[in-house]
Design a protein around this motif. Structure first.
Motif, PDB file in Angstrom:
ATOM      1  N   ASP A  17       0.859  -1.182   0.000  1.00  0.00           N
ATOM      2  CA  ASP A  17       0.000   0.000   0.000  1.00  0.00           C
ATOM      3  C   ASP A  17       0.901   1.239   0.000  1.00  0.00           C
ATOM      4  OD1 ASP A  17      -2.107   1.778   0.156  1.00  0.00           O
ATOM      5  OD2 ASP A  17      -2.565   1.341   2.268  1.00  0.00           O
ATOM      6  N   GLU A  18       1.165   1.763  -1.201  1.00  0.00           N
ATOM      7  CA  GLU A  18       2.119   2.862  -1.359  1.00  0.00           C
ATOM      8  C   GLU A  18       1.473   4.203  -1.054  1.00  0.00           C
ATOM      9  OE1 GLU A  18       4.981   4.859  -4.778  1.00  0.00           O
ATOM     10  OE2 GLU A  18       4.231   2.828  -5.049  1.00  0.00           O
ATOM     11  N   GLY A  19       2.159   4.976  -0.216  1.00  0.00           N
ATOM     12  CA  GLY A  19       1.758   6.336   0.084  1.00  0.00           C
ATOM     13  C   GLY A  19       2.724   7.321  -0.552  1.00  0.00           C
ATOM     14  N   THR A  20       2.648   8.572  -0.142  1.00  0.00           N
ATOM     15  CA  THR A  20       3.511   9.604  -0.693  1.00  0.00           C
ATOM     16  C   THR A  20       4.975   9.377  -0.348  1.00  0.00           C
ATOM     17  OG1 THR A  20       1.690  11.168  -0.459  1.00  0.00           O
ATOM     18  CG2 THR A  20       3.876  12.101  -0.802  1.00  0.00           C
ATOM     19  N   ILE A  21       5.257   8.975   0.891  1.00  0.00           N
ATOM     20  CA  ILE A  21       6.633   8.783   1.353  1.00  0.00           C
ATOM     21  C   ILE A  21       6.910   7.329   1.720  1.00  0.00           C
ATOM     22  CG2 ILE A  21       8.280   9.392   3.181  1.00  0.00           C
ATOM     23  CD1 ILE A  21       6.861  12.111   3.363  1.00  0.00           C
ATOM     24  N   ASP A  22       5.921   6.684   2.343  1.00  0.00           N
ATOM     25  CA  ASP A  22       6.094   5.336   2.876  1.00  0.00           C
ATOM     26  C   ASP A  22       5.147   4.344   2.208  1.00  0.00           C
ATOM     27  OD1 ASP A  22       7.926   6.239   4.869  1.00  0.00           O
ATOM     28  OD2 ASP A  22       6.241   6.876   6.110  1.00  0.00           O
ATOM     29  N   THR A  23       5.509   3.082   2.335  1.00  0.00           N
ATOM     30  CA  THR A  23       4.661   1.988   1.875  1.00  0.00           C
ATOM     31  C   THR A  23       4.384   1.061   3.053  1.00  0.00           C
ATOM     32  OG1 THR A  23       5.520   2.045  -0.385  1.00  0.00           O
ATOM     33  CG2 THR A  23       4.510  -0.014   0.332  1.00  0.00           C
ATOM     34  N   SER A  24       3.123   0.688   3.214  1.00  0.00           N
ATOM     35  CA  SER A  24       2.765  -0.351   4.185  1.00  0.00           C
ATOM     36  C   SER A  24       2.913  -1.683   3.462  1.00  0.00           C
ATOM     37  CB  SER A  24       1.330  -0.169   4.673  1.00  0.00           C
ATOM     38  OG  SER A  24       1.206   1.012   5.425  1.00  0.00           O
ATOM     39  N   VAL A  25       3.804  -2.517   3.978  1.00  0.00           N
ATOM     40  CA  VAL A  25       4.070  -3.825   3.385  1.00  0.00           C
ATOM     41  C   VAL A  25       3.388  -4.878   4.259  1.00  0.00           C
ATOM     42  CG1 VAL A  25       5.848  -5.466   2.661  1.00  0.00           C
ATOM     43  CG2 VAL A  25       6.301  -2.996   2.545  1.00  0.00           C
ATOM     44  N   TYR A  26       2.460  -5.620   3.669  1.00  0.00           N
ATOM     45  CA  TYR A  26       1.720  -6.651   4.384  1.00  0.00           C
ATOM     46  C   TYR A  26       2.370  -7.998   4.088  1.00  0.00           C
ATOM     47  CZ  TYR A  26      -1.875  -3.122   5.116  1.00  0.00           C
ATOM     48  OH  TYR A  26      -2.554  -1.989   5.498  1.00  0.00           O
ATOM     49  N   VAL A  27       2.830  -8.663   5.145  1.00  0.00           N
ATOM     50  CA  VAL A  27       3.558  -9.925   5.007  1.00  0.00           C
ATOM     51  C   VAL A  27       2.779 -11.031   5.713  1.00  0.00           C
ATOM     52  CG1 VAL A  27       5.717 -11.139   5.517  1.00  0.00           C
ATOM     53  CG2 VAL A  27       5.764  -8.699   4.923  1.00  0.00           C
ATOM     54  N   ARG A  28       2.430 -12.074   4.964  1.00  0.00           N
ATOM     55  CA  ARG A  28       1.742 -13.234   5.540  1.00  0.00           C
ATOM     56  C   ARG A  28       2.786 -14.141   6.182  1.00  0.00           C
ATOM     57  NH1 ARG A  28      -3.526 -13.904   6.073  1.00  0.00           N
ATOM     58  NH2 ARG A  28      -3.768 -13.220   3.951  1.00  0.00           N
ATOM     59  N   LEU A  29       2.635 -14.395   7.485  1.00  0.00           N
ATOM     60  CA  LEU A  29       3.574 -15.230   8.232  1.00  0.00           C
ATOM     61  C   LEU A  29       3.150 -16.691   8.199  1.00  0.00           C
ATOM     62  CD1 LEU A  29       4.017 -12.909  11.350  1.00  0.00           C
ATOM     63  CD2 LEU A  29       5.467 -13.038   9.306  1.00  0.00           C
ATOM     64  N   GLN A  30       4.036 -17.568   8.603  1.00  0.00           N
ATOM     65  CA  GLN A  30       3.745 -19.001   8.636  1.00  0.00           C
ATOM     66  C   GLN A  30       2.627 -19.325   9.618  1.00  0.00           C
ATOM     67  OE1 GLN A  30       7.589 -20.723   9.445  1.00  0.00           O
ATOM     68  NE2 GLN A  30       8.329 -20.327   7.371  1.00  0.00           N
ATOM     69  N   SER A  31       2.459 -18.482  10.635  1.00  0.00           N
ATOM     70  CA  SER A  31       1.408 -18.680  11.635  1.00  0.00           C
ATOM     71  C   SER A  31       0.018 -18.392  11.071  1.00  0.00           C
ATOM     72  CB  SER A  31       1.652 -17.769  12.842  1.00  0.00           C
ATOM     73  OG  SER A  31       1.612 -16.412  12.422  1.00  0.00           O
ATOM     74  N   GLY A  32      -0.032 -17.739   9.912  1.00  0.00           N
ATOM     75  CA  GLY A  32      -1.306 -17.321   9.336  1.00  0.00           C
ATOM     76  C   GLY A  32      -1.604 -15.859   9.590  1.00  0.00           C
ATOM     77  N   TYR A  33      -0.908 -15.261  10.550  1.00  0.00           N
ATOM     78  CA  TYR A  33      -1.075 -13.838  10.818  1.00  0.00           C
ATOM     79  C   TYR A  33      -0.465 -13.017   9.686  1.00  0.00           C
ATOM     80  CZ  TYR A  33      -2.533 -14.222  15.720  1.00  0.00           C
ATOM     81  OH  TYR A  33      -3.221 -14.467  16.876  1.00  0.00           O
ATOM     82  N   THR A  34      -0.954 -11.779   9.546  1.00  0.00           N
ATOM     83  CA  THR A  34      -0.349 -10.820   8.637  1.00  0.00           C
ATOM     84  C   THR A  34       0.347  -9.762   9.470  1.00  0.00           C
ATOM     85  OG1 THR A  34      -1.986 -11.178   6.908  1.00  0.00           O
ATOM     86  CG2 THR A  34      -0.777  -9.103   6.835  1.00  0.00           C
TER      87      THR A  34
END
Length: 139
Positions: A17-34
């Protein structure tokens, strides 16, 4: 790569999710959590991050807060419910190991006073809280 951060988890980038300065990077973990990491757009470009990439997320154990009221709302983006598997006591601090599922563990270093105040013990259900800006990504 070797790094001193106690928490190093493998995952797959499933949204950027790219913003003006930063990007939120969503990472799916082995536990199933993001897990969400906020990094600069420049860092995303340097890493050539894309959806589907295998990555390692890492953060220091001192960046992990422990909560016993798992229903409490909090502004931090990463809230993982788990079970305390181990507590290692020192004079001033304690190291808490929380299993968040699928044998994936998060380590927190908190004060002994906090351990006593929260009445922490093995097998207790807790939430491990990490601010998205405290999470780094390696590829």
């Amino acid at each position: 790569m070797k790094i001193s951060a106690r928490n190093q988890l493998q995952g797959v980038v499933h949204f950027l999710d790219e913003g003006t300065i930063d990007t939120s990077v969503y990472v799916r973990l082995q536990s199933g959590y993001t897990l969400v990491s906020i990094i600069t757009n420049e860092a995303v470009a340097d890493l050539k991050l894309e959806m589907g990439d295998d990555v390692i997320v890492f953060f220091k154990s001192s960046s992990v807060l422990i909560m016993t009221d798992i229903s409490l709302g909090i502004s931090a983006r990463n809230k993982f419910q788990g079970n305390i598997k181990k507590i290692k006591h020192a004079e001033v601090t304690a190291q808490i190991v929380v299993d968040i599922g699928n044998n994936e563990k998060i380590v927190s270093t908190i004060t002994q006073d906090a351990v006593e105040l929260l009445e922490l013990q093995t097998d207790k259900n807790v939430s491990a809280i990490i601010k998205a800006t405290d999470v780094m990504i390696a590829k």
